[in-house]
Design an enzyme around this catalytic site. Structure first.
Site, PDB file in Angstrom:
ATOM      1  N   GLY A   1      11.820 -41.181 -10.127  1.00  0.00           N
ATOM      2  CA  GLY A   1      10.490 -41.583  -9.666  1.00  0.00           C
ATOM      3  C   GLY A   1      10.260 -40.879  -8.336  1.00  0.00           C
ATOM      4  O   GLY A   1      10.496 -41.417  -7.259  1.00  0.00           O
TER       5      GLY A   1
ATOM      6  N   GLU B   1      14.534 -43.915  -7.739  1.00  0.00           N
ATOM      7  CA  GLU B   1      13.395 -43.715  -6.837  1.00  0.00           C
ATOM      8  C   GLU B   1      13.644 -44.287  -5.455  1.00  0.00           C
ATOM      9  O   GLU B   1      12.810 -44.177  -4.570  1.00  0.00           O
ATOM     10  CB  GLU B   1      12.110 -44.299  -7.449  1.00  0.00           C
TER      11      GLU B   1
ATOM     12  N   GLY C   1      -8.052  -7.890   5.079  1.00  0.00           N
ATOM     13  CA  GLY C   1      -8.806  -7.985   6.319  1.00  0.00           C
ATOM     14  C   GLY C   1      -8.051  -8.629   7.474  1.00  0.00           C
ATOM     15  O   GLY C   1      -8.618  -8.868   8.534  1.00  0.00           O
TER      16      GLY C   1
ATOM     17  N   ARG D   1       8.425 -49.058 -18.693  1.00  0.00           N
ATOM     18  CA  ARG D   1       8.965 -49.551 -17.416  1.00  0.00           C
ATOM     19  C   ARG D   1       8.586 -51.006 -17.221  1.00  0.00           C
ATOM     20  O   ARG D   1       7.420 -51.376 -17.358  1.00  0.00           O
ATOM     21  CB  ARG D   1       8.415 -48.717 -16.264  1.00  0.00           C
TER      22      ARG D   1
ATOM     23  N   TYR E   1      13.946 -33.562 -19.510  1.00  0.00           N
ATOM     24  CA  TYR E   1      12.498 -33.533 -19.717  1.00  0.00           C
ATOM     25  C   TYR E   1      11.745 -33.805 -18.422  1.00  0.00           C
ATOM     26  O   TYR E   1      12.309 -34.329 -17.458  1.00  0.00           O
ATOM     27  CB  TYR E   1      12.082 -34.558 -20.784  1.00  0.00           C
TER      28      TYR E   1
ATOM     29  N   LYS F   1       0.831  -1.205   0.000  1.00  0.00           N
ATOM     30  CA  LYS F   1       0.000   0.000   0.000  1.00  0.00           C
ATOM     31  C   LYS F   1       0.869   1.261   0.000  1.00  0.00           C
ATOM     32  O   LYS F   1       0.655   2.177  -0.790  1.00  0.00           O
ATOM     33  CB  LYS F   1      -0.920  -0.020   1.233  1.00  0.00           C
TER      34      LYS F   1
ATOM     35  N   SER G   1      15.417 -41.826 -14.885  1.00  0.00           N
ATOM     36  CA  SER G   1      14.159 -41.107 -14.743  1.00  0.00           C
ATOM     37  C   SER G   1      13.817 -41.093 -13.257  1.00  0.00           C
ATOM     38  O   SER G   1      13.755 -42.155 -12.618  1.00  0.00           O
ATOM     39  CB  SER G   1      13.063 -41.802 -15.546  1.00  0.00           C
TER      40      SER G   1
ATOM     41  N   ASN H   1       7.679 -40.073  -6.758  1.00  0.00           N
ATOM     42  CA  ASN H   1       6.649 -40.566  -5.825  1.00  0.00           C
ATOM     43  C   ASN H   1       7.307 -41.483  -4.795  1.00  0.00           C
ATOM     44  O   ASN H   1       7.154 -41.300  -3.587  1.00  0.00           O
ATOM     45  CB  ASN H   1       5.565 -41.365  -6.561  1.00  0.00           C
ATOM     46  N   ASP H   2       8.047 -42.476  -5.309  1.00  0.00           N
ATOM     47  CA  ASP H   2       8.714 -43.387  -4.374  1.00  0.00           C
ATOM     48  C   ASP H   2       9.868 -42.693  -3.653  1.00  0.00           C
ATOM     49  O   ASP H   2      10.127 -42.962  -2.483  1.00  0.00           O
ATOM     50  CB  ASP H   2       9.213 -44.632  -5.116  1.00  0.00           C
TER      51      ASP H   2
ATOM     52  N   CYS I   1       9.478 -38.736 -13.843  1.00  0.00           N
ATOM     53  CA  CYS I   1       8.166 -39.261 -14.221  1.00  0.00           C
ATOM     54  C   CYS I   1       7.239 -39.424 -13.022  1.00  0.00           C
ATOM     55  O   CYS I   1       6.157 -39.963 -13.147  1.00  0.00           O
ATOM     56  CB  CYS I   1       8.304 -40.563 -14.989  1.00  0.00           C
TER      57      CYS I   1
ATOM     58  N   ARG J   1      -3.016   2.890   8.879  1.00  0.00           N
ATOM     59  CA  ARG J   1      -3.370   1.660   8.152  1.00  0.00           C
ATOM     60  C   ARG J   1      -2.166   0.754   7.999  1.00  0.00           C
ATOM     61  O   ARG J   1      -1.077   1.219   7.704  1.00  0.00           O
ATOM     62  CB  ARG J   1      -3.857   1.994   6.724  1.00  0.00           C
TER      63      ARG J   1
ATOM     64  N   MET K   1      -5.182  -7.498   9.008  1.00  0.00           N
ATOM     65  CA  MET K   1      -4.519  -6.626   9.973  1.00  0.00           C
ATOM     66  C   MET K   1      -5.332  -5.360  10.208  1.00  0.00           C
ATOM     67  O   MET K   1      -6.429  -5.219   9.701  1.00  0.00           O
ATOM     68  CB  MET K   1      -3.107  -6.356   9.517  1.00  0.00           C
TER      69      MET K   1
ATOM     70  N   ARG L   1       3.629 -47.443 -17.764  1.00  0.00           N
ATOM     71  CA  ARG L   1       3.576 -48.475 -16.713  1.00  0.00           C
ATOM     72  C   ARG L   1       2.989 -49.733 -17.347  1.00  0.00           C
ATOM     73  O   ARG L   1       1.988 -49.647 -18.066  1.00  0.00           O
ATOM     74  CB  ARG L   1       2.693 -48.018 -15.560  1.00  0.00           C
TER      75      ARG L   1
ATOM     76  N   ARG M   1      -3.535  -0.915  -6.524  1.00  0.00           N
ATOM     77  CA  ARG M   1      -2.610  -2.047  -6.611  1.00  0.00           C
ATOM     78  C   ARG M   1      -2.945  -2.832  -7.864  1.00  0.00           C
ATOM     79  O   ARG M   1      -4.033  -2.692  -8.423  1.00  0.00           O
ATOM     80  CB  ARG M   1      -2.720  -2.938  -5.368  1.00  0.00           C
TER      81      ARG M   1
ATOM     82  N   HIS N   1      -4.172 -44.735  -5.243  1.00  0.00           N
ATOM     83  CA  HIS N   1      -4.411 -45.313  -6.576  1.00  0.00           C
ATOM     84  C   HIS N   1      -5.467 -44.502  -7.317  1.00  0.00           C
ATOM     85  O   HIS N   1      -5.286 -44.113  -8.477  1.00  0.00           O
ATOM     86  CB  HIS N   1      -4.845 -46.775  -6.418  1.00  0.00           C
TER      87      HIS N   1
HETATM   88  C1  PEP Z   1       7.438 -42.954  -8.912  1.00  0.00           C
HETATM   89  O1  PEP Z   1       7.676 -43.665  -7.962  1.00  0.00           O
HETATM   90  O2  PEP Z   1       7.595 -41.722  -8.910  1.00  0.00           O
HETATM   91  C2  PEP Z   1       6.910 -43.531 -10.150  1.00  0.00           C
HETATM   92  C3  PEP Z   1       6.749 -42.792 -11.230  1.00  0.00           C
HETATM   93  O3  PEP Z   1       6.520 -44.826 -10.107  1.00  0.00           O
HETATM   94  P1  PEP Z   1       5.133 -45.315  -9.479  1.00  0.00           P
HETATM   95  O4  PEP Z   1       4.330 -44.115  -9.158  1.00  0.00           O
HETATM   96  O5  PEP Z   1       4.505 -46.196 -10.485  1.00  0.00           O
HETATM   97  O6  PEP Z   1       5.610 -46.075  -8.281  1.00  0.00           O
HETATM   98 MG    MG Z   2       7.752 -45.806  -8.268  1.00  0.00          MG
END
Ligand code: PEP
Ligand code: MG
Length: 902
Positions: free
Chosen positions: A788, A767, A107, A637, A874, A29, A786, A790-791, A854, A98, A109, A582, A343, A459
């Site tokens: 992974g 992973e 809102g 994979r 990538y 402000k 690549s 997630n794991d 991935c 202010r 402060m 997969r 603003r 899942h």
């Molecule tokens: C991961 O683990 O990131 C992965 C791509 O494999 P998945 O999710 O199938 O275990």
């Molecule tokens: Mg995995």
């Protein structure tokens, strides 16, 4: 010797001294007030106390040395400029105090208006206002109320009650019916309330009022609601707020006064025009309180043409100057227009794209800047169908918004029923406690998926996102009873066939049908809207900005796709290859029987026979995908999940066998199956026999897959196509695992490929944390990595990806242990560090090593910036995230200071 001068720290800036780039110091402000002042716009004079003063106060509990004197000096110059003294009994200057932090915290402060009024200056104010006693006493009672509440923590309702009492005594419901005497009486009542709660009289000394109000604004930075808001919005906790002290102007001095807000373009659609609201004879807080209805800003032209024209001129100047949509607050005091705030305005996702496109057309910004001003989260929002929530629909439950979009349909509880009803042309919502790979067909058939358990990487969530299908997971208020074909929520029973609606963005669940509208942006990506020939500003803007992002980005964008159909859709969305195919779903459905035979095989012959039967089926799967991707790389994979996922659940099997034995039936086959399931039962299957471990334990399994991939590639090539397979080994933790698989795979590939010209790469997922930490060794045996993630997140944090989000992440988010789930956006310091180490050490061992990601993070905007910074080649993400990743990869390439998707 010359007298030594101590250089005093500067804590207070006159508006004329600041500018819009000083937001860190002056807050949003203050910086914008300074900017408007310097542009020559009519801003009421004032000064800003810096965030540094606030931080010093919050650390030491007292105002820093020199602050009081600097305030005094700036106040004196303000008084000189206004020709009035703060709280002067005859002709008082009044000020507002202010808050104003770097990032807007609406809102959250505090603000105190009318500082400088007391028992004597109230009379002077009345004279100033042409003998308007009512106005003066109303202003005074507002000061006591705001000051009491904000500065001294007097409960606000006490003032409200006193006001209600005054209105009741007068026999009215409208504040405006209270006259000067009534308001004078109210001031007395308010003062008593103040004294009762604070043990002191309302301060009559103007400078004391000012100092206490400033202190209260400093302290409001740490008010609980502000702390919670910052955590949610990921605003750093240590910025502090600035304080703006501004000469008061009044919009409530009669019909020739008023207050309003204005937008230089429509923040909803981005359309050009004049948008805003105006309320005559009112202060800003009256607009917020909704005491009277505002009129559209255009009507100001009739009310006060001079101010209206002036305002339009300032709006045009501000837009030209900020080169963006501005939102403005203004007040007209007896025909004189004052600009109180401006603003760069907040806007919807659609407006963000449309405005960025328009500003390029108008020559105000270039395409890089347009790209910088939109983001992937906005694009993702625009890609999902939305509910038309113009009627009142009340949600009955709220789960996790696992895959965005809006879907309505009849409730079904099994995959088979979903397929059946969908085939009959019905829209269905598949409701389960949680889904598993067996539900795939039902998930494909359904309009949306609703589960009562599981988080964003369950899942249901992962598969639904992959399909671009709406999903709400972990709606734990739902008591789902699949055998009875019903669920209970909020005391109501919902049976199979009843209609529900789910919003995968908000996680809300509604009973009944909420109407849905499709996304034009998806129609454009799918090729059914031609951006050059359609009169849709949003689609044209998206097209233009996406084209620029593609030209700028360094990261390639691939997709995670397991079928030809997914691959085809992802290509339309711009995917440049498959980063993760997969193979597990290829072992389900009709093929389950073959997999059972494989698992139960007691001799080499039996096992080989099962594998031989699977081989041609797998080959067909890959042919389909290679044909769709025609020459683009396809990372396949090898099978990853534990084998028991392909077998019936232990408990169910045990019961079936016991019942059949009781009946004296022949159960030899079931008993063998039960024994196999028992043998394979694991307490922690995600950390057990899966991925490369499975390939090393079951002879011939990986070999069959490698052969199917190589044969498919050869066939596609021989029939005139082009295939670029990359075989990826999952869950590798040690180079020896990869070397063993690779030795066998290379033999098969050499044998199958012969002189066909097909080239097959062999690489690995990274992973398992150990793989990241020994990446230098692993790179010796891998042609690509690549990640992974997630794991890697699961094993890096020790969080079970199927359980934790629903179980306790809410608490971690609430406590600020993390601002966002690490399964959603990469944890840069921890898991991200593993990625960085592996990328560096992998490339050091094998220059030119191809690197990709991935995991789900490949489609997350902030994570894409990280992967750009780390130097991956990538990202790979679900088909629907491909445009988001393209956009963010473009943004990452033009952003030098890292990501800033705020
Ligand atoms: C991961 O683990 O990131 C992965 C791509 O494999 P998945 O999710 O199938 O275990
Ligand atoms: Mg995995």
């Amino acid at each position: 010797m010359a007298a030594q001068e101590t250089v005093e720290h500067k804590y207070v800036y006159d508006f004329a001294e600041g500018n819009k780039d000083l937001k860190d110091l002056l807050g949003g402000k203050g910086a914008n007030l300074a900017e408007m002042t310097n542009l020559g716009l009519p801003v009421p004079p004032g000064f800003t106390i810096t965030t540094e003063a606030c931080k010093a106060y919050l650390t030491t509990g007292r105002e820093p040395d020199g602050l009081a004197a600097q305030i005094e000096a700036h106040l004196e110059s303000l008084e000189r400029e206004m020709g009035r003294k703060l709280g002067d009994p005859q002709d008082p200057l009044l000020v507002s105090v202010r808050s104003g932090a770097k990032f807007s915290m609406p809102g959250m402060m505090e603000t105190v208006l009318n500082v400088g009024l007391n028992d004597r200056s109230v009379v002077g104010l009345s004279a100033q206002a042409g003998g308007n006693d009512r106005f003066a006493w109303d202003s005074y009672r507002r000061l006591i109320q705001m000051f009491g509440k904000t500065v001294c923590e007097v409960p606000g309702e006490e003032f409200e009650h006193a006001l209600d009492d005054a209105k009741r005594a007068k026999g009215t419901q409208n504040d405006l019916d209270l006259d000067a005497d009534d308001l004078r009486g109210l001031v007395d009542a308010y003062k008593k309330i103040f004294a009762k709660h604070t043990g002191r009289e309302f301060p009559q000394e103007p400078r004391e009022q000012l100092d206490l109000a400033i202190r209260a604004v400093f302290e409001s930075w740490n008010a609980e609601r502000a702390v919670v808001y910052r955590r949610q919005e990921r605003i750093p906790a240590d910025l502090g707020t600035a304080v703006n002290v501004v000469a008061m102007v009044f919009g409530n001095l009669g019909a020739d006064s008023g207050t309003g807000v204005a937008f230089t373009r429509d923040p909803g659609s981005g359309a050009q025009g004049i948008y805003g609201d105006y309320l005559a004879n009112a202060q800003g807080e009256d607009v917020v309180a909704g005491i009277r209805n505002t009129v559209p800003l255009q009507e100001l032209e009739q009310i006060d043409k001079k101010s209206y024209d002036e305002l339009l001129d300032y709006m045009a100047r501000l837009e030209e100057h900020y080169k963006d949509l501005c939102d403005i607050e203004f007040t007209i005091e007896r025909g004189k227009l004052w600009m109180l705030q401006t603003r760069v305005g907040k806007r919807t996702a659609a407006a963000a794209f449309v405005i960025a496109g328009q500003l390029v057309d108008e020559g105000l910004i270039d395409l890089d800047e347009a790209l910088h001003r939109v983001n992937g989260a906005q694009l993702a929002q625009l890609m999902f169908p939305r509910f038309r929530l113009d009627h009142e629909f009340q949600p009955v439950a709220k789960g996790i918004g696992a895959s965005p979009g809006a879907a309505s349909g009849k409730v079904v509880f099994t995959s088979a029923r979903a397929v059946e009803l969908a085939a009959a042309g019905e829209s269905v919502i598949l409701v389960r406690r949680e889904t598993n790979p067996d539900d795939l067909n039902g998930m494909i058939a359904a309009k949306g998926i609703l589960t009562s358990r599981g988080g964003k990487t369950s899942h249901a969530a992962v598969v639904a996102r992959g399909m671009g299908k709406t999903c709400v997971s972990g709606a734990d208020e739902l008591d789902v009873n699949v055998p009875a074909k019903k669920f209970i929520v909020a005391g109501q029973t919902v049976n199979e066939g009843d209609v529900v609606s789910i919003d995968g963005t908000t996680g809300k669940v509604y009973l009944g049908e909420v109407p849905v509208m499709p996304s034009e942006v998806v129609q454009y990506f799918e090729g059914s809207l031609d951006p050059e020939h359609i009169d849709n500003p949003l689609v044209r803007a998206v097209h233009r900005i996406m084209t620029h992002a593609d030209a700028k980005r360094r990261l390639l964008v691939r997709t995670n796709a397991d079928t030809g159909a997914d691959a085809a859709r992802a290509r339309r969305f711009g995917a440049e290859g498959i980063g993760l195919c997969r193979t597990e779903h290829m072992f389900l459905g009709d093929r389950r029987e073959l997999v059972e035979r494989l698992i139960l095989a007691s001799t080499d012959e039996e096992r080989e026979a099962a594998l031989a039967a699977l081989l041609p089926l797998q080959r067909e799967d890959f042919i389909d995908i290679f044909r769709e991707m025609d020459g683009l790389p396809v990372t396949v994979r090898l099978i990853d999940p534990p084998l028991h996922e392909f077998l019936p659940p232990l408990e169910q099997l045990a019961v079936n066998v016991a019942v059949a034995q009781e009946r004296g039936e022949d159960v030899a086959k079931e008993e063998a199956l039960l024994a196999a399931v028992r043998r394979m039962h694991e307490e922690n299957p995600m950390l057990g026999l899966r991925g490369v471990r499975l390939g090393l334990v079951i002879p011939g399994l990986f070999a069959m897959q490698v052969r199917a991939i190589a044969e498919a590639a050869v066939e596609v090539t021989r029939s005139g196509g082009s295939a670029c397979p990359e075989i990826m080994v999952p869950l590798v933790g040690a180079v020896q695992e990869l070397e063993t698989v690779r030795a066998e795979a290379e033999k098969i590939i050499a044998e199958v490929v012969g002189d066909s010209g097909v080239e097959v790469l062999i690489g690995t997922m990274i992973e398992v944390p150990r793989a990241a930490l020994t990446a230098g060794q692993i790179a010796e045996a891998a042609q690509f990595f690549s990640f992974g993630t997630n794991d890697l997140t699961q094993m890096g944090w020790g969080f079970s990806r199927d359980d934790v989000e629903g179980a306790f992440f809410w608490r971690y988010l609430e406590l600020g242990i993390f601002g966002i789930s690490p399964f959603e956006s990469i944890d840069r310091e921890g898991v991200g560090r593993l990625v960085r180490i592996a990328a560096e050490e992998g490339r050091a061992a094998r220059p030119g090593l191809k690197l990709g990601v991935c995991g789900e993070h490949g489609g997350d905007p902030d994570s894409v910036h990280f992967f750009h910074e780390v130097g991956l080649d990538y990202v790979s993400c679900s088909p629907f995230r491909v445009p988001v990743a393209r956009l963010e990869a473009g943004r990452a390439a033009i952003t030098t200071t890292g990501s800033d998707s705020r």
